[in-house]
Design a protein around this motif. Structure first.
Motif, PDB file in Angstrom:
ATOM      1  N   ASN A   1       0.817  -1.206   0.000  1.00 37.09           N
ATOM      2  CA  ASN A   1       0.000   0.000   0.000  1.00 37.09           C
ATOM      3  C   ASN A   1       0.853   1.259   0.000  1.00 37.09           C
ATOM      4  OD1 ASN A   1      -2.352  -1.446  -0.042  1.00 37.09           O
ATOM      5  ND2 ASN A   1      -2.643  -1.413   2.177  1.00 37.09           N
ATOM      6  N   ASP A   2       2.058   1.188   0.582  1.00 32.64           N
ATOM      7  CA  ASP A   2       2.922   2.357   0.614  1.00 32.64           C
ATOM      8  C   ASP A   2       3.327   2.752  -0.799  1.00 32.64           C
ATOM      9  OD1 ASP A   2       2.820   2.424   3.360  1.00 32.64           O
ATOM     10  OD2 ASP A   2       4.594   1.175   3.609  1.00 32.64           O
ATOM     11  N   GLY A   3       3.668   1.771  -1.611  1.00 32.88           N
ATOM     12  CA  GLY A   3       4.057   2.060  -2.976  1.00 32.88           C
ATOM     13  C   GLY A   3       2.877   2.422  -3.847  1.00 32.88           C
TER      14      GLY A   3
ATOM     15  N   ARG B   1      -1.399   7.740  -6.959  1.00 35.75           N
ATOM     16  CA  ARG B   1      -2.429   8.774  -6.996  1.00 35.75           C
ATOM     17  C   ARG B   1      -1.883  10.086  -7.569  1.00 35.75           C
ATOM     18  NH1 ARG B   1      -3.375   9.527  -0.597  1.00 35.75           N
ATOM     19  NH2 ARG B   1      -3.188   7.249  -0.797  1.00 35.75           N
ATOM     20  N   TYR B   2      -0.561  10.186  -7.704  1.00 41.03           N
ATOM     21  CA  TYR B   2       0.059  11.404  -8.198  1.00 41.03           C
ATOM     22  C   TYR B   2       0.536  11.276  -9.645  1.00 41.03           C
ATOM     23  CZ  TYR B   2      -0.019  12.118  -3.190  1.00 41.03           C
ATOM     24  OH  TYR B   2      -0.425  12.205  -1.878  1.00 41.03           O
TER      25      TYR B   2
ATOM     26  N   TYR C   1      10.081  10.966  -1.537  1.00 43.11           N
ATOM     27  CA  TYR C   1       9.690  11.181  -2.932  1.00 43.11           C
ATOM     28  C   TYR C   1       8.176  11.345  -3.046  1.00 43.11           C
ATOM     29  CZ  TYR C   1      14.336   9.908  -4.702  1.00 43.11           C
ATOM     30  OH  TYR C   1      15.672   9.880  -4.984  1.00 43.11           O
ATOM     31  N   ILE C   2       7.430  10.518  -2.314  1.00 45.39           N
ATOM     32  CA  ILE C   2       5.975  10.622  -2.364  1.00 45.39           C
ATOM     33  C   ILE C   2       5.514  11.959  -1.799  1.00 45.39           C
ATOM     34  CG2 ILE C   2       3.808   9.651  -1.485  1.00 45.39           C
ATOM     35  CD1 ILE C   2       5.090   6.895  -1.656  1.00 45.39           C
ATOM     36  N   ALA C   3       6.182  12.438  -0.755  1.00 47.90           N
ATOM     37  CA  ALA C   3       5.851  13.752  -0.196  1.00 47.90           C
ATOM     38  C   ALA C   3       6.104  14.849  -1.224  1.00 47.90           C
ATOM     39  CB  ALA C   3       6.662  14.004   1.070  1.00 47.90           C
ATOM     40  N   ALA C   4       7.189  14.702  -1.997  1.00 47.93           N
ATOM     41  CA  ALA C   4       7.482  15.680  -3.045  1.00 47.93           C
ATOM     42  C   ALA C   4       6.397  15.664  -4.117  1.00 47.93           C
ATOM     43  CB  ALA C   4       8.845  15.386  -3.666  1.00 47.93           C
ATOM     44  N   LEU C   5       5.925  14.465  -4.473  1.00 47.83           N
ATOM     45  CA  LEU C   5       4.878  14.365  -5.486  1.00 47.83           C
ATOM     46  C   LEU C   5       3.531  14.854  -4.955  1.00 47.83           C
ATOM     47  CD1 LEU C   5       5.814  10.931  -7.084  1.00 47.83           C
ATOM     48  CD2 LEU C   5       6.076  13.204  -8.097  1.00 47.83           C
ATOM     49  N   ALA C   6       3.313  14.703  -3.662  1.00 48.96           N
ATOM     50  CA  ALA C   6       2.093  15.248  -3.063  1.00 48.96           C
ATOM     51  C   ALA C   6       2.092  16.773  -3.168  1.00 48.96           C
ATOM     52  CB  ALA C   6       1.977  14.812  -1.605  1.00 48.96           C
ATOM     53  N   LEU C   7       3.286  17.355  -3.110  1.00 42.25           N
ATOM     54  CA  LEU C   7       3.425  18.807  -3.253  1.00 42.25           C
ATOM     55  C   LEU C   7       3.323  19.213  -4.714  1.00 42.25           C
ATOM     56  CD1 LEU C   7       4.235  21.625  -2.101  1.00 42.25           C
ATOM     57  CD2 LEU C   7       6.628  20.919  -2.432  1.00 42.25           C
TER      58      LEU C   7
END
Length: 285
Positions: free
Chosen positions: A52-54, A59-60, A184-190
């Protein structure tokens, strides 16, 4: 396959230096035409992440849209939040940053560190110098200080996409692959259309975490956002699709071809039933 990652400070500048305005600070931002670099041969083992983490990263992904006629609609990438500020950077700060960056390029690391530290004191709202201090700390193998500097950059400006990239690369080189993934996911959330974040996350999933099915969507995203300008990434996509067996695109899923109207569909069998003789008789009346 020979995987590669976005270049970091050890082998030359990948990210093109740009002057950024306001509290965005001074720093670098990934260029779409940049050339990735082969990672270190030795890969540190890491615990596999929960699926689920990956999957959350998907979603981005950008999506190719189509109009009612099935034609592609030009994709409009979301703007980089780091360069979108309107407040100007003081000219003196720009000059001092450039000078400190030149010292760093000339391997005068002690002088460069002092120069960047001075900028952080005189211009506490600028985050770019903290990223540079993190890079200098890594050069000096002061890993704890490096991590603190990257995180300080994000504290000063949470929209500094370069700081996310630098921190994630640091975490990956340190063997903390799960932390790198989350960064990286946090960067894509931004900024969901951050090409280098997609590329490096794909490399992390594939080469370091052995999760090619999670890597493939982000290779596709990078290729899509950069208009396929990097032939090496295109080659990687061919190779990774061969391994995953997933041929359907995560980015571009064209709609089905328009169906014939009921009238046309009904007329087709009637036309097919008519032979040459029937047609001739109709013409004669």
């Amino acid at each position: 396959m020979a995987m590669v990652s976005v270049k970091h400070w050890r082998t030359g500048a990948l990210m093109t230096a740009v002057l950024l305005s306001g509290c965005a600070g001074l720093g670098t931002v990934g260029g779409q035409g940049s050339t990735p670099e082969a990672p270190a041969k030795k890969v540190v083992e890491s615990k596999p992440s929960a699926p689920n983490d990956g999957e959350a990263s998907q979603r981005y992904l950008p999506q190719q849209a189509y109009d009612k006629q099935g034609n592609k609609i030009a994709y409009e990438p979301s703007p980089n939040p780091y360069t979108g500020t309107s407040e100007p950077v003081p000219p003196e700060a720009v000059t001092r940053f450039r000078k400190a960056d030149s010292l760093m390029a000339d391997e005068q690391y002690r002088e460069a560190r002092k120069a960047f530290e001075a900028i952080t004191r005189d211009y506490p709202d600028l985050s770019g110098p903290w990223v540079k201090l993190g890079e200098l700390a890594e050069i000096g193998e002061r890993m704890e200080r490096a991590e603190k500097s990257y995180k300080k950059a994000l504290e000063v400006n949470p929209e500094n996409v370069n700081a996310y990239l630098a921190l994630a690369l640091f975490q990956r080189r340190s063997g903390d692959f799960e932390a790198a993934r989350d960064t990286y996911i946090a960067a894509l959330a931004l900024w969901k259309d951050f090409p280098e974040a997609h590329l490096n996350l794909a490399i992390l999933f594939d080469l370091y975490m052995n999760q090619p099915a999670l890597a493939q969507p982000h290779f596709e995203a990078y290729d899509f956002l950069t208009s396929g300008d990097n032939p090496r990434v295109a080659d990687w996509l061919i190779e990774i699709r061969r391994r995953t067996g997933i041929e359907t695109s995560f980015i571009d899923n064209p709609p089905p071809a328009p169906k014939a109207t009921e009238e046309a569909a009904a007329a087709e069998p009637m036309s097919a039933e008519k032979g040459p003789e029937t047609t001739a008789n109709e013409e004669k009346g």
